[in-house]
Scaffold this motif. Structure first.
Motif, PDB file in Angstrom:
ATOM      1  N   ALA A 170     -10.551  -8.964  -2.484  1.00 50.92           N
ATOM      2  CA  ALA A 170     -10.090  -7.938  -1.548  1.00 50.92           C
ATOM      3  C   ALA A 170      -8.731  -8.283  -0.940  1.00 50.92           C
ATOM      4  CB  ALA A 170     -11.128  -7.752  -0.442  1.00 50.92           C
ATOM      5  N   PHE A 171      -8.025  -9.219  -1.546  1.00 51.68           N
ATOM      6  CA  PHE A 171      -6.778  -9.718  -0.957  1.00 51.68           C
ATOM      7  C   PHE A 171      -5.802  -8.592  -0.614  1.00 51.68           C
ATOM      8  CE2 PHE A 171      -2.454 -11.395  -1.224  1.00 51.68           C
ATOM      9  CZ  PHE A 171      -2.535 -12.411  -0.279  1.00 51.68           C
ATOM     10  N   THR A 172      -5.494  -7.716  -1.581  1.00 48.84           N
ATOM     11  CA  THR A 172      -4.502  -6.675  -1.299  1.00 48.84           C
ATOM     12  C   THR A 172      -5.045  -5.630  -0.326  1.00 48.84           C
ATOM     13  OG1 THR A 172      -5.076  -5.515  -3.353  1.00 48.84           O
ATOM     14  CG2 THR A 172      -3.194  -7.036  -3.428  1.00 48.84           C
ATOM     15  N   ASP A 173      -6.348  -5.420  -0.311  1.00 44.37           N
ATOM     16  CA  ASP A 173      -6.930  -4.529   0.703  1.00 44.37           C
ATOM     17  C   ASP A 173      -6.676  -5.090   2.095  1.00 44.37           C
ATOM     18  OD1 ASP A 173      -7.937  -2.820  -1.274  1.00 44.37           O
ATOM     19  OD2 ASP A 173      -9.864  -3.878  -1.338  1.00 44.37           O
ATOM     20  N   TYR A 174      -6.831  -6.405   2.247  1.00 46.71           N
ATOM     21  CA  TYR A 174      -6.578  -7.046   3.539  1.00 46.71           C
ATOM     22  C   TYR A 174      -5.096  -6.958   3.925  1.00 46.71           C
ATOM     23  CZ  TYR A 174     -11.284  -8.995   3.852  1.00 46.71           C
ATOM     24  OH  TYR A 174     -12.634  -9.151   3.948  1.00 46.71           O
ATOM     25  N   LEU A 175      -4.207  -7.016   2.939  1.00 44.24           N
ATOM     26  CA  LEU A 175      -2.781  -6.850   3.233  1.00 44.24           C
ATOM     27  C   LEU A 175      -2.535  -5.480   3.864  1.00 44.24           C
ATOM     28  CD1 LEU A 175      -0.773  -8.219   0.158  1.00 44.24           C
ATOM     29  CD2 LEU A 175      -0.677  -9.040   2.512  1.00 44.24           C
ATOM     30  N   ARG A 176      -3.123  -4.452   3.251  1.00 40.71           N
ATOM     31  CA  ARG A 176      -2.959  -3.100   3.777  1.00 40.71           C
ATOM     32  C   ARG A 176      -3.562  -2.986   5.183  1.00 40.71           C
ATOM     33  NH1 ARG A 176      -4.306  -2.308  -1.531  1.00 40.71           N
ATOM     34  NH2 ARG A 176      -2.614  -1.502  -2.800  1.00 40.71           N
ATOM     35  N   LYS A 177      -4.753  -3.550   5.368  1.00 39.98           N
ATOM     36  CA  LYS A 177      -5.403  -3.498   6.686  1.00 39.98           C
ATOM     37  C   LYS A 177      -4.584  -4.220   7.748  1.00 39.98           C
ATOM     38  CE  LYS A 177     -10.103  -3.032   4.975  1.00 39.98           C
ATOM     39  NZ  LYS A 177     -11.380  -3.697   4.725  1.00 39.98           N
ATOM     40  N   ALA A 178      -3.815  -5.222   7.336  1.00 41.14           N
ATOM     41  CA  ALA A 178      -2.972  -5.975   8.272  1.00 41.14           C
ATOM     42  C   ALA A 178      -1.688  -5.218   8.608  1.00 41.14           C
ATOM     43  CB  ALA A 178      -2.637  -7.350   7.689  1.00 41.14           C
ATOM     44  N   GLY A 179      -1.487  -4.068   7.968  1.00 34.35           N
ATOM     45  CA  GLY A 179      -0.323  -3.245   8.270  1.00 34.35           C
ATOM     46  C   GLY A 179       0.825  -3.355   7.284  1.00 34.35           C
ATOM     47  N   ALA A 180       0.651  -4.117   6.207  1.00 36.44           N
ATOM     48  CA  ALA A 180       1.717  -4.233   5.212  1.00 36.44           C
ATOM     49  C   ALA A 180       1.889  -2.892   4.493  1.00 36.44           C
ATOM     50  CB  ALA A 180       1.397  -5.330   4.202  1.00 36.44           C
ATOM     51  N   THR A 181       3.149  -2.546   4.259  1.00 32.96           N
ATOM     52  CA  THR A 181       3.490  -1.321   3.536  1.00 32.96           C
ATOM     53  C   THR A 181       4.374  -1.700   2.350  1.00 32.96           C
ATOM     54  OG1 THR A 181       5.574  -0.886   4.686  1.00 32.96           O
ATOM     55  CG2 THR A 181       3.527  -0.081   5.752  1.00 32.96           C
ATOM     56  N   PRO A 182       4.614  -0.762   1.442  1.00 30.90           N
ATOM     57  CA  PRO A 182       5.514  -1.074   0.324  1.00 30.90           C
ATOM     58  C   PRO A 182       6.920  -1.483   0.773  1.00 30.90           C
ATOM     59  CG  PRO A 182       4.211   0.853  -0.207  1.00 30.90           C
ATOM     60  CD  PRO A 182       3.932   0.530   1.245  1.00 30.90           C
ATOM     61  N   ASP A 183       7.309  -1.123   1.994  1.00 33.63           N
ATOM     62  CA  ASP A 183       8.627  -1.510   2.504  1.00 33.63           C
ATOM     63  C   ASP A 183       8.634  -2.883   3.174  1.00 33.63           C
ATOM     64  OD1 ASP A 183       9.797   0.881   1.661  1.00 33.63           O
ATOM     65  OD2 ASP A 183       9.174   1.907   3.502  1.00 33.63           O
ATOM     66  N   SER A 184       7.463  -3.432   3.461  1.00 30.45           N
ATOM     67  CA  SER A 184       7.384  -4.743   4.105  1.00 30.45           C
ATOM     68  C   SER A 184       7.973  -5.814   3.199  1.00 30.45           C
ATOM     69  CB  SER A 184       5.927  -5.110   4.404  1.00 30.45           C
ATOM     70  OG  SER A 184       5.325  -4.193   5.266  1.00 30.45           O
ATOM     71  N   LYS A 185       8.574  -6.803   3.831  1.00 33.03           N
ATOM     72  CA  LYS A 185       9.052  -7.981   3.097  1.00 33.03           C
ATOM     73  C   LYS A 185       8.049  -9.081   3.374  1.00 33.03           C
ATOM     74  CE  LYS A 185      13.673  -6.320   3.419  1.00 33.03           C
ATOM     75  NZ  LYS A 185      14.414  -5.897   4.584  1.00 33.03           N
ATOM     76  N   LEU A 186       7.255  -9.399   2.361  1.00 34.24           N
ATOM     77  CA  LEU A 186       6.137 -10.320   2.508  1.00 34.24           C
ATOM     78  C   LEU A 186       6.525 -11.711   2.020  1.00 34.24           C
ATOM     79  CD1 LEU A 186       3.348  -7.926   1.189  1.00 34.24           C
ATOM     80  CD2 LEU A 186       4.084  -8.285   3.561  1.00 34.24           C
ATOM     81  N   TYR A 187       6.411 -12.680   2.910  1.00 36.66           N
ATOM     82  CA  TYR A 187       6.710 -14.078   2.597  1.00 36.66           C
ATOM     83  C   TYR A 187       5.390 -14.827   2.533  1.00 36.66           C
ATOM     84  CZ  TYR A 187      11.539 -12.914   3.405  1.00 36.66           C
ATOM     85  OH  TYR A 187      12.791 -12.350   3.307  1.00 36.66           O
TER      86      TYR A 187
END
Length: 137
Positions: free
Chosen positions: A63-80
């Motif tokens: 569920a890793f990417t589901d958790y990313l979305r739930k944390a507020g990450a969007t396609p525009d986010s810069k994820l480190y």
């Protein structure tokens, strides 16, 4: 897909100056609790804590990417992405890219980096060795 590597210092600067930059720590609960966390207080942020592998089985978190979305990450986010030594974070970044998060970066050498001559981490390379802010949980 290729996840771009960035140095810990470059990642920290991006996290301090870019409102779209997010630190995603993909280590386990045990690592967060016993080794420490990046301290982003100066940036007015907190790291997003999502394990790539679930302790103690170390099975990949389905569920890793589901958790990313739930944390507020969007396609525009810069994820480190940050892990212990920069290996799990590459896999997490690749999964994020495959899920539409194109601005995914791997923090080289992770939080603790490789072991030194005595087998201790945190002294040779990585977030801690760079002298970047961190704290115990």
């Amino acid at each position: 897909m290729s996840v771009e590597d960035v140095t810990p210092r470059a990642a920290y600067e991006a996290l301090r100056t870019d409102p779209d930059a997010v630190l995603v720590d993909v280590r386990t609960d045990a690592e967060w609790n016993f080794v420490g966390l990046a301290d982003l207080g100066e940036a007015g942020k907190q790291p997003v804590l999502i394990p790539w592998q679930v302790y103690p089985t170390m099975q990949v978190n389905g569920a890793f990417t589901d958790y990313l979305r739930k944390a507020g990450a969007t396609p525009d986010s810069k994820l480190y992405f940050l892990c212990r030594s920069g290996v799990r974070s590459v896999a997490a970044g690749q999964a994020a890219q495959a899920a539409g998060f194109q601005n995914s970066f791997n923090i080289l050498n992770g939080f603790e980096g490789p072991p030194d001559a005595e087998g201790h981490r945190g002294n040779v390379a990585g977030w801690k060795a760079e002298g970047l802010p961190w704290r115990q949980r």
